[in-house]
Design an enzyme around this catalytic site. Structure first.
Site, PDB file in Angstrom:
ATOM      1  N   ALA A  70     -14.316 -32.120  24.973  1.00  0.00           N
ATOM      2  CA  ALA A  70     -14.241 -31.549  26.317  1.00  0.00           C
ATOM      3  C   ALA A  70     -14.533 -32.560  27.414  1.00  0.00           C
ATOM      4  O   ALA A  70     -14.041 -32.416  28.537  1.00  0.00           O
ATOM      5  CB  ALA A  70     -15.212 -30.378  26.430  1.00  0.00           C
ATOM      6  N   GLY A  71     -15.311 -33.603  27.102  1.00  0.00           N
ATOM      7  CA  GLY A  71     -15.702 -34.564  28.127  1.00  0.00           C
ATOM      8  C   GLY A  71     -14.545 -35.241  28.816  1.00  0.00           C
ATOM      9  O   GLY A  71     -14.650 -35.612  29.995  1.00  0.00           O
ATOM     10  N   ILE A  72     -13.395 -35.407  28.140  1.00  0.00           N
ATOM     11  CA  ILE A  72     -12.287 -36.112  28.778  1.00  0.00           C
ATOM     12  C   ILE A  72     -11.570 -35.247  29.802  1.00  0.00           C
ATOM     13  O   ILE A  72     -10.751 -35.746  30.569  1.00  0.00           O
ATOM     14  CB  ILE A  72     -11.278 -36.661  27.743  1.00  0.00           C
ATOM     15  CG1 ILE A  72     -10.461 -35.543  27.092  1.00  0.00           C
ATOM     16  CG2 ILE A  72     -11.974 -37.507  26.695  1.00  0.00           C
ATOM     17  CD1 ILE A  72      -9.299 -36.060  26.258  1.00  0.00           C
ATOM     18  N   SER A  73     -11.871 -33.949  29.843  1.00  0.00           N
ATOM     19  CA  SER A  73     -11.192 -33.037  30.774  1.00  0.00           C
ATOM     20  C   SER A  73     -12.101 -32.545  31.893  1.00  0.00           C
ATOM     21  O   SER A  73     -11.615 -31.920  32.839  1.00  0.00           O
ATOM     22  CB  SER A  73     -10.619 -31.830  30.022  1.00  0.00           C
ATOM     23  OG  SER A  73      -9.612 -32.224  29.120  1.00  0.00           O
ATOM     24  N   PRO A  79     -14.249 -26.929  33.099  1.00  0.00           N
ATOM     25  CA  PRO A  79     -15.614 -26.958  32.560  1.00  0.00           C
ATOM     26  C   PRO A  79     -15.609 -27.024  31.045  1.00  0.00           C
ATOM     27  O   PRO A  79     -14.656 -26.572  30.397  1.00  0.00           O
ATOM     28  CB  PRO A  79     -16.213 -25.630  33.047  1.00  0.00           C
ATOM     29  CG  PRO A  79     -15.029 -24.713  33.184  1.00  0.00           C
ATOM     30  CD  PRO A  79     -13.896 -25.600  33.650  1.00  0.00           C
ATOM     31  N   PHE A  81     -17.579 -25.882  27.445  1.00  0.00           N
ATOM     32  CA  PHE A  81     -17.920 -24.519  27.046  1.00  0.00           C
ATOM     33  C   PHE A  81     -19.411 -24.212  27.128  1.00  0.00           C
ATOM     34  O   PHE A  81     -19.794 -23.119  27.533  1.00  0.00           O
ATOM     35  CB  PHE A  81     -17.421 -24.254  25.614  1.00  0.00           C
ATOM     36  CG  PHE A  81     -15.943 -24.007  25.533  1.00  0.00           C
ATOM     37  CD1 PHE A  81     -15.424 -22.738  25.632  1.00  0.00           C
ATOM     38  CD2 PHE A  81     -15.056 -25.057  25.395  1.00  0.00           C
ATOM     39  CE1 PHE A  81     -14.059 -22.502  25.575  1.00  0.00           C
ATOM     40  CE2 PHE A  81     -13.692 -24.848  25.331  1.00  0.00           C
ATOM     41  CZ  PHE A  81     -13.186 -23.561  25.427  1.00  0.00           C
ATOM     42  N   GLN A 152     -10.177 -31.597  20.291  1.00  0.00           N
ATOM     43  CA  GLN A 152     -10.760 -30.258  20.218  1.00  0.00           C
ATOM     44  C   GLN A 152     -10.335 -29.405  21.410  1.00  0.00           C
ATOM     45  O   GLN A 152     -10.615 -28.215  21.446  1.00  0.00           O
ATOM     46  CB  GLN A 152     -12.291 -30.342  20.207  1.00  0.00           C
ATOM     47  CG  GLN A 152     -12.883 -30.988  18.973  1.00  0.00           C
ATOM     48  CD  GLN A 152     -14.406 -30.978  19.020  1.00  0.00           C
ATOM     49  OE1 GLN A 152     -15.009 -30.907  20.084  1.00  0.00           O
ATOM     50  NE2 GLN A 152     -15.027 -31.046  17.860  1.00  0.00           N
ATOM     51  N   ASN A 153      -9.677 -30.010  22.376  1.00  0.00           N
ATOM     52  CA  ASN A 153      -9.413 -29.331  23.641  1.00  0.00           C
ATOM     53  C   ASN A 153      -8.199 -28.407  23.557  1.00  0.00           C
ATOM     54  O   ASN A 153      -7.226 -28.699  22.870  1.00  0.00           O
ATOM     55  CB  ASN A 153      -9.205 -30.369  24.747  1.00  0.00           C
ATOM     56  CG  ASN A 153     -10.436 -31.226  24.959  1.00  0.00           C
ATOM     57  OD1 ASN A 153     -11.544 -30.829  24.602  1.00  0.00           O
ATOM     58  ND2 ASN A 153     -10.248 -32.397  25.523  1.00  0.00           N
ATOM     59  N   ILE A 154      -8.263 -27.321  24.324  1.00  0.00           N
ATOM     60  CA  ILE A 154      -7.181 -26.339  24.338  1.00  0.00           C
ATOM     61  C   ILE A 154      -6.343 -26.424  25.607  1.00  0.00           C
ATOM     62  O   ILE A 154      -5.417 -25.636  25.793  1.00  0.00           O
ATOM     63  CB  ILE A 154      -7.731 -24.904  24.194  1.00  0.00           C
ATOM     64  CG1 ILE A 154      -8.599 -24.522  25.401  1.00  0.00           C
ATOM     65  CG2 ILE A 154      -8.512 -24.750  22.887  1.00  0.00           C
ATOM     66  CD1 ILE A 154      -9.050 -23.067  25.421  1.00  0.00           C
ATOM     67  N   CYS A 180       3.215 -13.844  18.718  1.00  0.00           N
ATOM     68  CA  CYS A 180       2.807 -12.442  18.613  1.00  0.00           C
ATOM     69  C   CYS A 180       1.950 -12.321  17.361  1.00  0.00           C
ATOM     70  O   CYS A 180       2.430 -12.594  16.250  1.00  0.00           O
ATOM     71  CB  CYS A 180       4.017 -11.525  18.523  1.00  0.00           C
ATOM     72  SG  CYS A 180       3.582  -9.794  18.193  1.00  0.00           S
TER      73      CYS A 180
END
Length: 244
Positions: A70-73, A79, A81, A152-154, A180
């Protein structure tokens, strides 16, 4: 990472049951110390992109693996999580969830999809721009140096920066594709985005309820929820991966 200090002796790991002594005291390890800060041990001359680039150039690296979280974003305005106060899970009160993680729980989503769809309006790609780090990963690919990026980022910022799907393993999925969950049918992600941005139902009859009716079940981006299997292999919106 922490250093365990026992009886004045610095040791890594758990206490030694064969040696009696005072209760171990944990002290934080300096970031540089964990990567080798003494002469002959330091791998990088500096802990920034310049230090990494110099190491790649000087050592002729040509099979670079990037492992990103997450740190790269965060500098893009997304934010992470779990950081207290600023993290996503600390700022979901308006959704009236039984617990913060419920918004990404597949069982809760089946019963009440509305909170996730509302949150997805804020997270859908196009509202945030890739950071310097995302472009650096793309540059590694352009130079023929990148073997694979494991993320790990979405948020899909890797592919938004131009990284090909076959160079990305999105371990937790992302917004690059949608399905679906009742039928397994793939759904065009732009159609999903349009429906989610329209809300539950707008004046023109668009929205996520209409989308779900059209495809015969709940539709969501291919983000891995709690209760779902993690994608290994090609997890970046392509084919050929496997679920575990």
């Amino acid at each position: 990472m922490r250093r365990v200090v026992k009886g004045g002796e610095e040791r890594n790991g758990a206490s030694d049951p064969e040696r009696a002594g005072p209760t171990p005291v944990e002290e934080p390890l300096d970031f540089e110390e964990t990567l080798g800060a003494t002469e002959g041990e330091r791998v990088l001359e500096s802990f920034d992109l310049a230090g990494i680039a110099n190491y790649i150039r000087e050592h002729g690296c040509n099979n670079v693996i990037v492992m990103a979280g997450a740190g790269i974003s965060v500098s893009a305005g997304i934010p992470d999580f779990r950081t207290p106060g600023s993290g996503l899970y600390d700022n979901l009160q308006k959704y009236q969830l039984p617990s913060p993680t419920a918004v990404f729980d597949i069982g809760f989503f089946r019963e009440n999809p509305s909170p996730f769809y509302m949150l997805a309006r804020e997270l859908f790609p196009g509202q945030y721009q890739p950071t310097v780090t995302h472009h650096f990963i793309k540059l590694l690919h352009d130079k023929g140096l990148l073997l694979r990026c494991f993320s790990q980022n979405i948020d899909s910022l890797e592919t938004q920066a131009g990284l090909p799907h076959d160079k990305l393993v999105a371990a937790h999925g992302n917004f690059d594709s949608a399905t679906c969950i009742a039928t397994g049918e793939k759904v065009p992600v732009e159609e999903v985005k349009e429906a989610i941005m329209a809300g539950e139902a707008d004046e023109e009859g668009r929205g996520w309820r209409r989308l779900n009716e059209k495809y015969g079940g709940l539709v969501k981006p291919d983000i891995v929820f709690f209760g779902e299997q993690v994608m290994l292999g090609d997890g970046g919106g392509g084919e050929g991966g496997r679920w575990e």
